[in-house]
Scaffold this motif. Structure first.
Motif, PDB file in Angstrom:
ATOM      1  N   LEU A   1      14.162 -12.634  22.914  1.00  0.00           N
ATOM      2  CA  LEU A   1      15.327 -11.795  23.194  1.00  0.00           C
ATOM      3  C   LEU A   1      15.951 -11.257  21.904  1.00  0.00           C
ATOM      4  O   LEU A   1      16.319 -10.076  21.823  1.00  0.00           O
ATOM      5  CB  LEU A   1      16.371 -12.597  23.978  1.00  0.00           C
ATOM      6  N   LEU A   2      16.062 -12.119  20.889  1.00  0.00           N
ATOM      7  CA  LEU A   2      16.660 -11.691  19.625  1.00  0.00           C
ATOM      8  C   LEU A   2      15.871 -10.548  18.993  1.00  0.00           C
ATOM      9  O   LEU A   2      16.458  -9.551  18.539  1.00  0.00           O
ATOM     10  CB  LEU A   2      16.728 -12.872  18.655  1.00  0.00           C
ATOM     11  N   LEU A   3      14.556 -10.675  18.962  1.00  0.00           N
ATOM     12  CA  LEU A   3      13.757  -9.642  18.307  1.00  0.00           C
ATOM     13  C   LEU A   3      13.721  -8.361  19.132  1.00  0.00           C
ATOM     14  O   LEU A   3      13.735  -7.260  18.580  1.00  0.00           O
ATOM     15  CB  LEU A   3      12.341 -10.166  18.059  1.00  0.00           C
ATOM     16  N   LEU A   4      13.697  -8.476  20.454  1.00  0.00           N
ATOM     17  CA  LEU A   4      13.756  -7.281  21.295  1.00  0.00           C
ATOM     18  C   LEU A   4      15.084  -6.547  21.127  1.00  0.00           C
ATOM     19  O   LEU A   4      15.112  -5.318  21.009  1.00  0.00           O
ATOM     20  CB  LEU A   4      13.559  -7.668  22.769  1.00  0.00           C
ATOM     21  N   ILE A   5      16.177  -7.302  21.101  1.00  0.00           N
ATOM     22  CA  ILE A   5      17.490  -6.682  20.919  1.00  0.00           C
ATOM     23  C   ILE A   5      17.573  -5.982  19.568  1.00  0.00           C
ATOM     24  O   ILE A   5      18.034  -4.842  19.457  1.00  0.00           O
ATOM     25  CB  ILE A   5      18.604  -7.740  21.045  1.00  0.00           C
ATOM     26  N   ALA A   6      17.107  -6.661  18.510  1.00  0.00           N
ATOM     27  CA  ALA A   6      17.140  -6.060  17.174  1.00  0.00           C
ATOM     28  C   ALA A   6      16.296  -4.794  17.126  1.00  0.00           C
ATOM     29  O   ALA A   6      16.685  -3.791  16.507  1.00  0.00           O
ATOM     30  CB  ALA A   6      16.655  -7.065  16.143  1.00  0.00           C
ATOM     31  N   ASP A   7      15.151  -4.814  17.785  1.00  0.00           N
ATOM     32  CA  ASP A   7      14.274  -3.642  17.787  1.00  0.00           C
ATOM     33  C   ASP A   7      14.915  -2.477  18.527  1.00  0.00           C
ATOM     34  O   ASP A   7      14.869  -1.330  18.069  1.00  0.00           O
ATOM     35  CB  ASP A   7      12.936  -4.013  18.421  1.00  0.00           C
ATOM     36  N   ILE A   8      15.526  -2.743  19.668  1.00  0.00           N
ATOM     37  CA  ILE A   8      16.177  -1.678  20.442  1.00  0.00           C
ATOM     38  C   ILE A   8      17.370  -1.116  19.675  1.00  0.00           C
ATOM     39  O   ILE A   8      17.568   0.107  19.618  1.00  0.00           O
ATOM     40  CB  ILE A   8      16.611  -2.224  21.818  1.00  0.00           C
ATOM     41  N   VAL A   9      18.168  -1.998  19.071  1.00  0.00           N
ATOM     42  CA  VAL A   9      19.310  -1.538  18.277  1.00  0.00           C
ATOM     43  C   VAL A   9      18.847  -0.676  17.115  1.00  0.00           C
ATOM     44  O   VAL A   9      19.447   0.359  16.801  1.00  0.00           O
ATOM     45  CB  VAL A   9      20.130  -2.746  17.776  1.00  0.00           C
ATOM     46  N   GLY A  10      17.777  -1.088  16.465  1.00  0.00           N
ATOM     47  CA  GLY A  10      17.255  -0.319  15.333  1.00  0.00           C
ATOM     48  C   GLY A  10      16.812   1.073  15.734  1.00  0.00           C
ATOM     49  O   GLY A  10      16.958   2.030  14.972  1.00  0.00           O
ATOM     50  N   ARG A  11      16.271   1.208  16.933  1.00  0.00           N
ATOM     51  CA  ARG A  11      15.818   2.520  17.390  1.00  0.00           C
ATOM     52  C   ARG A  11      16.954   3.409  17.856  1.00  0.00           C
ATOM     53  O   ARG A  11      16.909   4.621  17.677  1.00  0.00           O
ATOM     54  CB  ARG A  11      14.799   2.350  18.518  1.00  0.00           C
ATOM     55  N   LEU A  12      17.975   2.815  18.445  1.00  0.00           N
ATOM     56  CA  LEU A  12      19.066   3.620  19.008  1.00  0.00           C
ATOM     57  C   LEU A  12      20.172   3.910  18.001  1.00  0.00           C
ATOM     58  O   LEU A  12      20.845   4.938  18.101  1.00  0.00           O
ATOM     59  CB  LEU A  12      19.658   2.906  20.225  1.00  0.00           C
ATOM     60  N   SER A  13      20.388   3.008  17.042  1.00  0.00           N
ATOM     61  CA  SER A  13      21.528   3.159  16.130  1.00  0.00           C
ATOM     62  C   SER A  13      21.359   4.327  15.173  1.00  0.00           C
ATOM     63  O   SER A  13      22.358   4.916  14.734  1.00  0.00           O
ATOM     64  CB  SER A  13      21.731   1.865  15.334  1.00  0.00           C
ATOM     65  N   THR A  14      20.138   4.693  14.826  1.00  0.00           N
ATOM     66  CA  THR A  14      19.913   5.787  13.870  1.00  0.00           C
ATOM     67  C   THR A  14      19.017   6.874  14.468  1.00  0.00           C
ATOM     68  O   THR A  14      18.347   7.591  13.745  1.00  0.00           O
ATOM     69  CB  THR A  14      19.264   5.235  12.586  1.00  0.00           C
ATOM     70  N   TYR A  15      18.990   6.963  15.799  1.00  0.00           N
ATOM     71  CA  TYR A  15      18.127   7.942  16.482  1.00  0.00           C
ATOM     72  C   TYR A  15      18.400   9.358  15.971  1.00  0.00           C
ATOM     73  O   TYR A  15      19.563   9.729  15.767  1.00  0.00           O
ATOM     74  CB  TYR A  15      18.409   7.877  17.987  1.00  0.00           C
ATOM     75  N   PRO A  16      17.372  10.184  15.696  1.00  0.00           N
ATOM     76  CA  PRO A  16      15.954   9.959  15.991  1.00  0.00           C
ATOM     77  C   PRO A  16      15.196   9.191  14.907  1.00  0.00           C
ATOM     78  O   PRO A  16      13.997   9.027  15.014  1.00  0.00           O
ATOM     79  CB  PRO A  16      15.416  11.373  16.119  1.00  0.00           C
ATOM     80  N   GLN A  17      15.895   8.761  13.848  1.00  0.00           N
ATOM     81  CA  GLN A  17      15.257   7.891  12.869  1.00  0.00           C
ATOM     82  C   GLN A  17      15.258   6.460  13.399  1.00  0.00           C
ATOM     83  O   GLN A  17      15.768   6.190  14.496  1.00  0.00           O
ATOM     84  CB  GLN A  17      15.994   7.980  11.529  1.00  0.00           C
ATOM     85  N   GLU A  18      14.741   5.531  12.612  1.00  0.00           N
ATOM     86  CA  GLU A  18      14.627   4.154  13.087  1.00  0.00           C
ATOM     87  C   GLU A  18      14.936   3.179  11.966  1.00  0.00           C
ATOM     88  O   GLU A  18      14.372   3.278  10.876  1.00  0.00           O
ATOM     89  CB  GLU A  18      13.215   3.918  13.622  1.00  0.00           C
TER      90      GLU A  18
ATOM     91  N   GLY B   1      15.510 -11.733  31.513  1.00  0.00           N
ATOM     92  CA  GLY B   1      16.092 -10.933  30.440  1.00  0.00           C
ATOM     93  C   GLY B   1      15.040 -10.389  29.498  1.00  0.00           C
ATOM     94  O   GLY B   1      15.152  -9.248  29.023  1.00  0.00           O
ATOM     95  N   VAL B   2      14.009 -11.198  29.206  1.00  0.00           N
ATOM     96  CA  VAL B   2      12.924 -10.736  28.340  1.00  0.00           C
ATOM     97  C   VAL B   2      12.193  -9.567  28.990  1.00  0.00           C
ATOM     98  O   VAL B   2      11.891  -8.558  28.333  1.00  0.00           O
ATOM     99  CB  VAL B   2      11.942 -11.894  28.044  1.00  0.00           C
ATOM    100  N   VAL B   3      11.903  -9.679  30.277  1.00  0.00           N
ATOM    101  CA  VAL B   3      11.205  -8.605  30.989  1.00  0.00           C
ATOM    102  C   VAL B   3      12.050  -7.333  30.997  1.00  0.00           C
ATOM    103  O   VAL B   3      11.537  -6.226  30.749  1.00  0.00           O
ATOM    104  CB  VAL B   3      10.869  -9.040  32.430  1.00  0.00           C
ATOM    105  N   ALA B   4      13.356  -7.482  31.244  1.00  0.00           N
ATOM    106  CA  ALA B   4      14.235  -6.313  31.289  1.00  0.00           C
ATOM    107  C   ALA B   4      14.325  -5.638  29.930  1.00  0.00           C
ATOM    108  O   ALA B   4      14.235  -4.400  29.828  1.00  0.00           O
ATOM    109  CB  ALA B   4      15.625  -6.734  31.770  1.00  0.00           C
ATOM    110  N   LEU B   5      14.487  -6.429  28.876  1.00  0.00           N
ATOM    111  CA  LEU B   5      14.578  -5.841  27.540  1.00  0.00           C
ATOM    112  C   LEU B   5      13.241  -5.243  27.103  1.00  0.00           C
ATOM    113  O   LEU B   5      13.216  -4.225  26.408  1.00  0.00           O
ATOM    114  CB  LEU B   5      15.035  -6.896  26.536  1.00  0.00           C
ATOM    115  N   ALA B   6      12.144  -5.868  27.496  1.00  0.00           N
ATOM    116  CA  ALA B   6      10.836  -5.305  27.172  1.00  0.00           C
ATOM    117  C   ALA B   6      10.660  -3.951  27.843  1.00  0.00           C
ATOM    118  O   ALA B   6      10.095  -3.015  27.254  1.00  0.00           O
ATOM    119  CB  ALA B   6       9.728  -6.263  27.602  1.00  0.00           C
ATOM    120  N   LEU B   7      11.142  -3.820  29.081  1.00  0.00           N
ATOM    121  CA  LEU B   7      11.072  -2.539  29.781  1.00  0.00           C
ATOM    122  C   LEU B   7      11.914  -1.487  29.063  1.00  0.00           C
ATOM    123  O   LEU B   7      11.470  -0.344  28.866  1.00  0.00           O
ATOM    124  CB  LEU B   7      11.543  -2.704  31.219  1.00  0.00           C
TER     125      LEU B   7
END
Length: 324
Positions: free
Chosen positions: A274-291, A3-9
């Motif tokens: 996993l928690l920090l990767l998920i939070a980072d991805i959510v932060g980038r996608l939730s307010t795209y193109p802002q972050e 899961g870490v590898v997949a989320l990192a990708l």
């Protein structure tokens, strides 16, 4: 780990500018500094690596602190390490002593260790975990107020920099900026196995620990020092990242139904990553193109979880604290 590898990708691909699989393949295969190469190797990969290492490291220090204090609320956030490191970082930036990324890690380590010692001094006789948390929250609030006061006397440039840092940020992390996190994680990796074993013995009781030659107070000091170092290096690179150290051990225990510290170290590290990767991805996608800052995204998830944990403690389902 998969899961870490997949989320990192996924983390490498998402965000402005979007990077396709073909673009990633081009970046991997290219030998020159193409646009795809710069985005992939200089922006996305360091960011993903920092998220994995910082999240895993914070999860592990949260586990060690919770177990050595026998308190599910213990951690760098409520024990003053995070706020103390943030205050030290603010002083470094405002005064301009040596530059934020030169002496920053050393200063933030001193701040994190100082914050932890202050909380331990004031809470040394608190056996109720909720009261223990209240003392920690009060000291942390005082340190945060001092941080705001320091920011208020800084230059506009320093104020803008610190405002973004205090929200927790992974954007723009380079290999050079991430070096302190790698050092902190390296020290933690070397120390974590013997520390986890000692903490497991201390959890069994002070008399049992003494009978096998382990001094509980020394174990507490070692955990606080190592936890302060890991927290300080994360803060110096990314700013404060709340709740990961609290949530990762809690979620790992709930999913694996284990209590022995040594058996939870690496699963907790994976959960924190996993928690920090998920939070980072959510932060980038939730307010795209802002972050949205990663620290804010983690707090949105961690706040309700902390309330649920406090509710469980009030209901009497968690053991009392037995400070050492």
């Amino acid at each position: 780990m998969a899961g870490v590898v997949a989320l990192a990708l996924i983390s490498v691909l998402v965000g402005p500018p979007l990077l396709s699989l073909s673009g990633m393949a081009e970046a991997v295969a290219s030998v020159g500094a193409t646009d795809a190469w710069v985005v992939f190797w200089q922006l996305r990969v360091p960011r993903a690596v920092v998220a994995v290492i910082a999240g895993g490291g914070l999860g592990v220090v949260g586990l060690l602190m919770q177990d050595v204090f026998r308190n599910p609320l213990a951690g760098p956030d409520l024990l003053g390490a995070g706020p103390g490191a943030a205050l030290a970082m603010a002083l470094t930036v405002v005064t301009g002593v040596g530059g934020a990324f030169v002496v920053g890690p050393l200063v933030t380590f001193a701040g994190a260790l100082g914050g932890s010692l202050i909380v331990l001094q004031f809470s040394s006789r608190q056996r109720d975990p909720v009261r223990f948390a209240v003392v920690g929250a009060a000291v942390s609030a005082g340190l945060t107020a001092l941080t705001i006061a320091v920011i208020s006397v800084g230059s506009p440039m320093a104020t803008d920099l610190l405002f973004r840092y205090l929200l927790g940020i992974l954007a723009g992390r380079t290999w050079t900026m991430a070096l302190p996190v790698f050092i902190g994680a390296g020290v933690l990796a070397v120390c974590v196995v013997p520390l986890a074993r000692a903490v497991s013995v201390v959890r069994s009781g002070e008399r049992f620990a003494a009978s096998v030659g382990i001094r509980p107070r020394r174990v507490v000091i070692e955990v606080v020092v190592v936890s302060s170092l890991m927290t300080a290096t994360v803060v110096s690179c990314c700013g404060p990242i709340p709740f990961v150290a609290l949530l990762a051990p809690f979620l790992t225990r709930r999913s694996l139904r284990r209590e022995h510290t040594s058996s939870l170290v690496w699963p907790t590290a994976v959960t924190g990553a996993l928690l920090l990767l998920i939070a980072d991805i959510v932060g980038r996608l939730s307010t795209y193109p802002q972050e949205a800052p990663v620290g804010v995204c983690v707090a949105v998830l961690g706040g309700p979880a902390l309330l649920l944990l406090l509710r469980g403690l009030r209901a009497g389902r968690s053991p009392a604290v037995e400070p050492i």
